[in-house]
Motif scaffolding. Sequence first.
Motif, PDB file in Angstrom:
ATOM      1  N   UNK A 102      36.742  40.168  35.461  1.00 15.43           N
ATOM      2  CA  UNK A 102      37.279  40.990  34.372  1.00 15.43           C
ATOM      3  C   UNK A 102      37.400  42.411  34.911  1.00 15.43           C
ATOM      4  N   UNK A 103      38.610  42.928  34.907  1.00 15.74           N
ATOM      5  CA  UNK A 103      38.851  44.260  35.455  1.00 15.74           C
ATOM      6  C   UNK A 103      39.022  45.258  34.307  1.00 15.74           C
ATOM      7  N   UNK A 113      33.561  40.601  27.015  1.00 14.50           N
ATOM      8  CA  UNK A 113      33.787  40.136  28.392  1.00 14.50           C
ATOM      9  C   UNK A 113      32.575  40.356  29.296  1.00 14.50           C
ATOM     10  N   UNK A 114      31.840  41.436  29.050  1.00 11.48           N
ATOM     11  CA  UNK A 114      30.632  41.679  29.838  1.00 11.48           C
ATOM     12  C   UNK A 114      29.641  40.531  29.653  1.00 11.48           C
ATOM     13  N   UNK A 170      36.176  49.459  38.691  1.00  8.43           N
ATOM     14  CA  UNK A 170      36.969  48.576  37.863  1.00  8.43           C
ATOM     15  C   UNK A 170      36.415  47.189  37.648  1.00  8.43           C
ATOM     16  N   UNK A 171      35.284  46.861  38.274  1.00  6.24           N
ATOM     17  CA  UNK A 171      34.749  45.496  38.139  1.00  6.24           C
ATOM     18  C   UNK A 171      33.277  45.544  37.721  1.00  6.24           C
ATOM     19  N   UNK A 172      32.964  46.418  36.790  1.00  2.54           N
ATOM     20  CA  UNK A 172      31.579  46.640  36.390  1.00  2.54           C
ATOM     21  C   UNK A 172      30.909  45.380  35.861  1.00  2.54           C
ATOM     22  N   UNK A 173      31.592  44.629  35.007  1.00  2.00           N
ATOM     23  CA  UNK A 173      30.993  43.420  34.431  1.00  2.00           C
ATOM     24  C   UNK A 173      30.684  42.404  35.520  1.00  2.00           C
ATOM     25  N   UNK A 211      40.844  34.524  42.507  1.00  2.00           N
ATOM     26  CA  UNK A 211      40.102  35.458  41.672  1.00  2.00           C
ATOM     27  C   UNK A 211      40.443  36.918  41.979  1.00  2.00           C
ATOM     28  N   UNK A 212      40.753  37.207  43.247  1.00  2.00           N
ATOM     29  CA  UNK A 212      40.883  38.621  43.639  1.00  2.00           C
ATOM     30  C   UNK A 212      42.113  38.932  44.479  1.00  2.00           C
TER      31      UNK A 212
END
Length: 279
Positions: A102-103, A113-114, A170-173, A211-212
């Motif tokens: 999740x970005x 989302x987190x 941007x990818x904290x979660x 995924x990335x």
Amino acid sequence: MPQTSSLFDLSGRVALVSGGTSGIGLAIAEAFVDHGAKVVVGSRTADKVKEAVDRLNDRVAESAAGAVLDVQSEDSVRGAFDHGVRRFGTVNDAVHSAGVMHKADSAELEAEPFNRLYDIHVTGGLRLAKALAAHLASSGASQPDAAAPVEPAGSFTFIASITSFAALSGVTAYAAAKSAQMGLIRNLSTDFGARGIRVNGIAPGFVPTDLNRKMITGTDRGRRILERTPMARFGTADEIAGAAVYLAAPAGAFVNGHTIVVDGGFLACGLGDAVAPWS
């Protein structure tokens, strides 16, 4: 004297791989069957499960089975293990490779989302690890009260991330969940190690997957990553799979509670002076 190859021989073992139908999970499943194991691949999508099973059985006949697996559901997790036992007689090892991304900027990150990423990556891993421990205990393979030195019964491997160690915008979660996996690895390895179940992790560096791929391939972010990777390239899923084979095989029989970083030197690089254009 044992042959060197026996250190990586998985013959007679059965592994369940969550997220085993694509990317790193599928590469791990392929490496396991190449080294003699039987594999149960799990995914939430039935069509992907069938495709992966057919691919693995074409590679090594009668080597694979599949289960529709949602790691957010204890019933689904138990069902996948039960299917593996019915198909192959047991499950010795498990790899938690299922994951989502999740970005979002941290200031805009919502709780839903987190929490979802945490449930998939962390709590989902706990569900899988507990199911493996329960199966091995019921089969008599693990030794929760053994006074003598513990014999190996099985292994559990988390697929962690470079974000378990270093911040990425941007990818904290995702980073929070992958960092939490590290604590889970340490504690499960302590609690399950006495039962003969080793718990470890692999932290891939930057490996293009579904995924990335859009985030790092042909992007400015990808350029900056390569400038800080001494090997000056992205990794491959097969290179992560090699570490997974090691952790499940006799070669890794005394490795417990650790996370192996496979990143081409990214974490060691610092400013990236060795490979950046200004060098």
